[in-house]
Design a protein around this motif. Structure first.
Motif, PDB file in Angstrom:
ATOM      1  N   TRP A 159      -2.811   0.536  -2.981  1.00 53.32           N
ATOM      2  CA  TRP A 159      -1.669  -0.432  -3.649  1.00 53.32           C
ATOM      3  C   TRP A 159      -1.401  -0.147  -4.987  1.00 53.32           C
ATOM      4  N   VAL A 201       0.324   2.998  -5.796  1.00 55.85           N
ATOM      5  CA  VAL A 201       1.851   2.907  -5.275  1.00 55.85           C
ATOM      6  C   VAL A 201       2.533   2.146  -6.372  1.00 55.85           C
ATOM      7  N   GLU A 218       1.013   1.462   5.158  1.00 51.46           N
ATOM      8  CA  GLU A 218       1.981   0.759   6.490  1.00 51.46           C
ATOM      9  C   GLU A 218       1.609   0.933   7.618  1.00 51.46           C
ATOM     10  N   ARG A 227       1.703   5.318   0.248  1.00 57.53           N
ATOM     11  CA  ARG A 227       2.416   3.989   0.781  1.00 57.53           C
ATOM     12  C   ARG A 227       2.390   4.042   2.350  1.00 57.53           C
ATOM     13  N   THR A 228       2.779   5.227   2.737  1.00 58.31           N
ATOM     14  CA  THR A 228       3.177   5.193   4.292  1.00 58.31           C
ATOM     15  C   THR A 228       1.852   4.962   5.030  1.00 58.31           C
ATOM     16  N   SER A 229       0.849   5.540   4.558  1.00 60.51           N
ATOM     17  CA  SER A 229      -0.565   5.200   5.054  1.00 60.51           C
ATOM     18  C   SER A 229      -1.045   3.627   4.965  1.00 60.51           C
ATOM     19  N   PRO A 269       5.455   4.303  -7.901  1.00 55.97           N
ATOM     20  CA  PRO A 269       6.284   3.950  -6.648  1.00 55.97           C
ATOM     21  C   PRO A 269       7.103   5.201  -6.007  1.00 55.97           C
ATOM     22  N   ALA A 270       7.544   6.039  -7.020  1.00 56.13           N
ATOM     23  CA  ALA A 270       8.470   7.033  -6.392  1.00 56.13           C
ATOM     24  C   ALA A 270       7.730   8.040  -5.785  1.00 56.13           C
ATOM     25  N   ARG A 271       6.454   8.550  -6.437  1.00 55.15           N
ATOM     26  CA  ARG A 271       5.740   9.569  -5.983  1.00 55.15           C
ATOM     27  C   ARG A 271       4.820   9.373  -4.932  1.00 55.15           C
ATOM     28  N   ALA A 272       4.442   8.138  -4.673  1.00 58.55           N
ATOM     29  CA  ALA A 272       3.260   7.864  -3.872  1.00 58.55           C
ATOM     30  C   ALA A 272       3.708   7.438  -2.438  1.00 58.55           C
ATOM     31  N   ARG A 273       4.535   8.392  -1.725  1.00 60.13           N
ATOM     32  CA  ARG A 273       4.991   8.123  -0.545  1.00 60.13           C
ATOM     33  C   ARG A 273       3.988   8.549   0.572  1.00 60.13           C
ATOM     34  N   LEU A 274       3.196   9.545   0.578  1.00 62.25           N
ATOM     35  CA  LEU A 274       1.993   9.397   1.493  1.00 62.25           C
ATOM     36  C   LEU A 274       1.167   8.039   1.505  1.00 62.25           C
TER      37      LEU A 274
END
Length: 425
Positions: free
Chosen positions: A285, A288, A303, A299-301, A292-297
């Motif tokens: 986190w 993230v 979640e 963040r999804t992990s 926040p705009a770049r750390a998509r993978l």
């Protein structure tokens, strides 16, 4: 270790070290520094912790830590206090949690409090090291804070190499159950704010580290620590997502992973009830939050792994099919096998949620149940360290943590069994 181990520290002008925070990282670190021959003061805000350490005891379970602390206290090399004192080096090892709301914002208030606590005793030539896992830029934030509090001293962000106070970020890379060994054997990343800061911090850690001390800058070192845990989180998320997909399709995920891992370039981790502990479940986190705009993978992990406990609870609901249960047995509460650490434990979250949903009908079982914080233990009137006792008469049995203490427990027949870790496969 012997007193000869502190030669490099002595050459760097370091004879006394203060460790701020005597938790799961701080206390082992303080003990190892003391065993290398340095004079060590451990500082903690808990009077209980301070009194326990000064009596030669420990407040956490960790291998031979109790023996090491007793020896260091008896030799006079280690003592504890509730306030910092003048030292040559200060190591900050305090918690850095994240919020439990949707933003999961990092909380560095404990680092700030630690900085404020040592500011008054700093003197020219001191070294300040942050070990707490932190968002990128926290070491620089600490330097600015100290500069505001001590205008009579100079700091690296002000004057570079000629600063009165050296600062560095040096994260640990250890796991419960192996802390003392890994503190000594693992490589360290030494992230100084200047090359001079890096050299002095390296000299201090070389007093006991047998691994390589790799020089870096503070921001790189901060990101390395976060990257290590985010990488692991992403890989665990793959396994956890795969387990839910296989379960929905009626396929044994453990068999799938076993066969897939026979490929020479595939190494899938084992799924579980989620991800716990104060590192993997928290540190991603920080990345993230920084991007926040770049750390998509990433963040999804996070979640995916955070969703797994809800999936397990859904399995319990399906097993009961609307029936009122007489007894639900939750086997294992700690965040990983064979440790007494319940921080961020998905197993504990599952047990607490079920207890709230079915009050009086849930049994919590863990071999380390005595180490469960009283405030949490009081939530469940049925606690036991015996798996056999927990299983007897249960309608649903949930294997949440594969403790060695459960090794001889036979999978019960005639009841619904939810094995989140493949323990009885």
């Amino acid at each position: 270790m012997s007193d000869t181990g502190n030669n490099s520290a002595a050459e760097a002008g370091i004879a006394q070290v203060s460790v701020i925070g005597l938790g799961y990282i701080g206390l082992p670190t303080a003990a190892v520094f003391a065993s290398s021959g340095l004079q060590v003061l451990g500082v903690d805000v808990s009077q209980h912790v301070v009194e326990t350490v000064n009596a030669g005891g420990v407040h956490i379970e960790e291998g031979d830590l109790d023996t090491l602390v007793e020896r260091c206290v008896s030799s006079g090399k280690l003592r504890a206090a509730m306030r910092p004192e003048a030292s040559d080096a200060f190591i900050i090892a305090v918690p850095t949690p994240v919020g439990h709301d949707a933003a999961h914002a990092p909380d560095v208030s404990y680092v700030e409090a630690a900085g404020r606590s040592i500011a008054g005793v700093l003197k020219k030539g001191d070294l300040v090291i942050l070990e707490s896992t932190s968002p990128v830029g926290t070491t620089a934030m600490l330097a600015r804070l100290l500069a505001e509090l001590r205008t009579d001293l100079s700091f690296p962000h002000q004057v570079g190499e000629s600063a009165d106070i050296n600062l560095a970020y040096c994260p640990e890379r250890i796991i419960p159950g192996q802390m003392l060994r890994e503190l000594v054997e693992n490589d360290r990343i030494i992230g100084g704010m200047t090359p001079a800061c890096t050299r002095r911090a390296s000299a201090l850690y070389c007093s006991f580290v047998k691994g390589t001390c790799h020089p870096a800058d503070d921001k790189t070192a901060e990101m390395v620590k976060l990257t290590e845990n985010a990488f692991r989180d992403v890989n665990i998320a793959f396994a956890n997502e795969l387990s839910m997909i296989c379960d929905d399709l009626g396929i044994d995920v453990w068999g799938v992973i076993n066969f897939a891992n026979r490929h020479p370039r595939v190494s899938i981790l084992n799924p579980g009830p989620g991800v716990g502990g104060h590192c993997i479940a928290v540190d991603p986190w920080f990345i993230v939050d920084s991007a926040p705009a770049r750390a998509r993978l990433i963040r999804t992990s996070r979640e995916v792994n955070d969703s797994k406990p809800h999936y397990v609870i859904g399995k319990v609901d399906a097993a009961l099919a609307g029936k009122a249960p007489a007894k639900i047995a939750c086997l294992g509460l700690s965040y990983k096998p064979d440790v007494d650490d319940f921080r961020e434990s998905p197993s504990l979250d599952i047990a607490r949620a079920l207890n709230a949903r079915f009050p009086g009908r849930v049994v919590w079982c863990d071999p380390f149940i005595e180490a469960l914080p009283k405030s949490i233990a009081d939530e469940c009137p049925k606690l036991t360290g015996s798996a056999a006792e927990a299983i007897e008469g249960a309608d649903v049995v949930i294997m949440l943590v594969g403790h060695k203490a459960f090794r001889d427990v036979v999978r019960p027949d005639g009841v619904a069994v939810i094995d989140t870790v493949g323990y009885w496969r």
